[in-house]
Scaffold this active site. Sequence first.
Site, PDB file in Angstrom:
ATOM      1  N   PRO A 196      -0.431  -3.581  -0.720  1.00  0.00           N
ATOM      2  CA  PRO A 196       0.435  -4.277   0.226  1.00  0.00           C
ATOM      3  C   PRO A 196       1.096  -3.311   1.211  1.00  0.00           C
ATOM      4  CG  PRO A 196       1.414  -4.290  -1.984  1.00  0.00           C
ATOM      5  CD  PRO A 196       0.068  -3.645  -2.092  1.00  0.00           C
TER       6      PRO A 196
ATOM      7  N   PHE B 129       4.394  -2.527   4.041  1.00  0.00           N
ATOM      8  CA  PHE B 129       5.839  -2.523   3.807  1.00  0.00           C
ATOM      9  C   PHE B 129       6.526  -3.711   4.461  1.00  0.00           C
ATOM     10  CE2 PHE B 129       4.380   1.781   3.285  1.00  0.00           C
ATOM     11  CZ  PHE B 129       5.044   2.189   2.141  1.00  0.00           C
TER      12      PHE B 129
ATOM     13  N   ASP C 248      -1.944   7.085  -0.005  1.00  0.00           N
ATOM     14  CA  ASP C 248      -2.870   6.598  -1.047  1.00  0.00           C
ATOM     15  C   ASP C 248      -4.169   7.390  -1.176  1.00  0.00           C
ATOM     16  OD1 ASP C 248      -4.405   5.707   1.193  1.00  0.00           O
ATOM     17  OD2 ASP C 248      -3.442   3.746   1.159  1.00  0.00           O
TER      18      ASP C 248
ATOM     19  N   HIS D 260       3.125  11.616   5.575  1.00  0.00           N
ATOM     20  CA  HIS D 260       4.097  11.287   4.521  1.00  0.00           C
ATOM     21  C   HIS D 260       3.653  11.764   3.139  1.00  0.00           C
ATOM     22  CE1 HIS D 260       5.842   7.914   7.308  1.00  0.00           C
ATOM     23  NE2 HIS D 260       6.264   9.116   7.620  1.00  0.00           N
TER      24      HIS D 260
HETATM   25  P1  OAD Z   1       4.368  -1.406   7.951  1.00  0.00           P
HETATM   26  O1  OAD Z   1       4.339  -2.265   6.737  1.00  0.00           O
HETATM   27  O2  OAD Z   1       5.672  -1.204   8.636  1.00  0.00           O
HETATM   28  O3  OAD Z   1       3.359  -1.979   9.036  1.00  0.00           O
HETATM   29  C1  OAD Z   1       2.058  -2.335   8.706  1.00  0.00           C
HETATM   30  C2  OAD Z   1       1.487  -3.069   9.900  1.00  0.00           C
HETATM   31  O4  OAD Z   1       0.113  -3.295   9.626  1.00  0.00           O
HETATM   32  C3  OAD Z   1       2.132  -4.416  10.180  1.00  0.00           C
HETATM   33  O5  OAD Z   1       2.519  -4.466  11.532  1.00  0.00           O
HETATM   34  C4  OAD Z   1       1.022  -5.443   9.869  1.00  0.00           C
HETATM   35  O6  OAD Z   1       1.008  -6.515  10.784  1.00  0.00           O
HETATM   36  C5  OAD Z   1      -0.216  -4.600  10.030  1.00  0.00           C
HETATM   37  N1  OAD Z   1      -1.349  -4.996   9.180  1.00  0.00           N
HETATM   38  C6  OAD Z   1      -1.340  -5.384   7.881  1.00  0.00           C
HETATM   39  N2  OAD Z   1      -2.586  -5.583   7.427  1.00  0.00           N
HETATM   40  C7  OAD Z   1      -3.415  -5.328   8.479  1.00  0.00           C
HETATM   41  C8  OAD Z   1      -4.832  -5.362   8.658  1.00  0.00           C
HETATM   42  N3  OAD Z   1      -5.658  -5.701   7.680  1.00  0.00           N
HETATM   43  N4  OAD Z   1      -5.314  -5.030   9.871  1.00  0.00           N
HETATM   44  C9  OAD Z   1      -4.488  -4.692  10.908  1.00  0.00           C
HETATM   45  N5  OAD Z   1      -3.155  -4.649  10.791  1.00  0.00           N
HETATM   46  C10 OAD Z   1      -2.621  -4.957   9.594  1.00  0.00           C
HETATM   47  O7  OAD Z   1       3.698  -0.016   7.547  1.00  0.00           O
HETATM   48  P2  OAD Z   1       3.772   1.397   8.303  1.00  0.00           P
HETATM   49  O8  OAD Z   1       3.846   1.210   9.773  1.00  0.00           O
HETATM   50  O9  OAD Z   1       2.703   2.246   7.763  1.00  0.00           O
HETATM   51  O10 OAD Z   1       7.200   5.480   4.890  1.00  0.00           O
HETATM   52  O11 OAD Z   1       5.152   1.929   7.777  1.00  0.00           O
HETATM   53  C11 OAD Z   1       5.532   3.224   8.097  1.00  0.00           C
HETATM   54  C12 OAD Z   1       6.279   3.850   6.964  1.00  0.00           C
HETATM   55  O12 OAD Z   1       7.309   2.968   6.485  1.00  0.00           O
HETATM   56  C13 OAD Z   1       5.460   4.092   5.712  1.00  0.00           C
HETATM   57  O13 OAD Z   1       4.690   5.258   5.783  1.00  0.00           O
HETATM   58  C14 OAD Z   1       6.526   4.228   4.674  1.00  0.00           C
HETATM   59  C15 OAD Z   1       7.397   3.077   5.061  1.00  0.00           C
HETATM   60  O14 OAD Z   1       8.709   3.198   4.737  1.00  0.00           O
HETATM   61  C16 OAD Z   1       7.682   6.153   3.859  1.00  0.00           C
HETATM   62  O15 OAD Z   1       7.574   5.789   2.707  1.00  0.00           O
HETATM   63  C17 OAD Z   1       8.360   7.434   4.260  1.00  0.00           C
END
Ligand code: OAD
Length: 238
Positions: free
Chosen positions: A33, A35, A106, A121
């Site tokens: 999942p 975030f 991951d 990260h």
């Molecule tokens: P987010 O959960 O903030 O964003 C994930 C994005 O991916 C969302 O905008 C979804 O719409 C999109 N998404 C989900 N599934 C998808 C798919 N199959 N294809 C295309 N888009 C999809 O995650 P991050 O931006 O990675 O940091 O979050 C950044 C950081 O926040 C993470 O590295 C983590 C977290 O806190 C730490 O732990 C330091």
Amino acid sequence: MEDKIAKLREMIAESDNIVFFGGAGVSTESGIPDFRSVDGLYNQKWKYPPETILSHSFFERDPEEYYRFHREKLVIDGVKPNRAHLRLAQLEQEGKLKAVITQNIDGLHQAAGSKNVLELHGSILRAYCSRCRRPYPAEQMNKGTGVPRCSCGGVIRPDIVLYEEALDEDILRRSIAYIRNADILIIGGTSLNVYPAAGLINYYRGNKLVLINLSETPYDSYADLIIHEKIGEVFSRV
Ligand code: OAD
């Protein structure tokens, strides 16, 4: 959608200097999942908000609770790279893609075969003692119970960047250099909400910025090509 995929296919065919920058959305199709989606980690009930549990001060204060969360939510058994990871690895092998810059912890890009992966990260597949810095195998930390300890008495911790901690300077510097020199920058599966990672986009100087994300991001208006679709689906067709 068809014409956008065709456009991306054409852009990729013409370039040998592509850089990919991604986040949690790259791994959702592998069963991890993200975030911030409605069913993401930050919208599940937990004793403390995940941003709190995943912080440096919380880890120091309550490593027991941290490890409960870590093993239940960050470690997911049997996950495999999906079509996005696999195609990116293939593009690197073909000499077209220079680097994968990821916010994910991951290890799935490496599992797919990517060699030049910059983990902003860190990774839950590495562990070390928070006191003496001795490295430890991650299995013990990810699978055991209680708080894993080093022979020096220190708490063993994952090699990830917790909230309140700085990003590795060398990884950040190299990421900036790749983005600055990229012909095509493909950004995917990230809400572009977390800094300094999200700010990397500002270093791109080209005119082929591709954004592939299910939901909208604060940087949508910067993109030269924007695809609001599943990233694995998109990469299986380019
Ligand atoms: P987010 O959960 O903030 O964003 C994930 C994005 O991916 C969302 O905008 C979804 O719409 C999109 N998404 C989900 N599934 C998808 C798919 N199959 N294809 C295309 N888009 C999809 O995650 P991050 O931006 O990675 O940091 O979050 C950044 C950081 O926040 C993470 O590295 C983590 C977290 O806190 C730490 O732990 C330091």
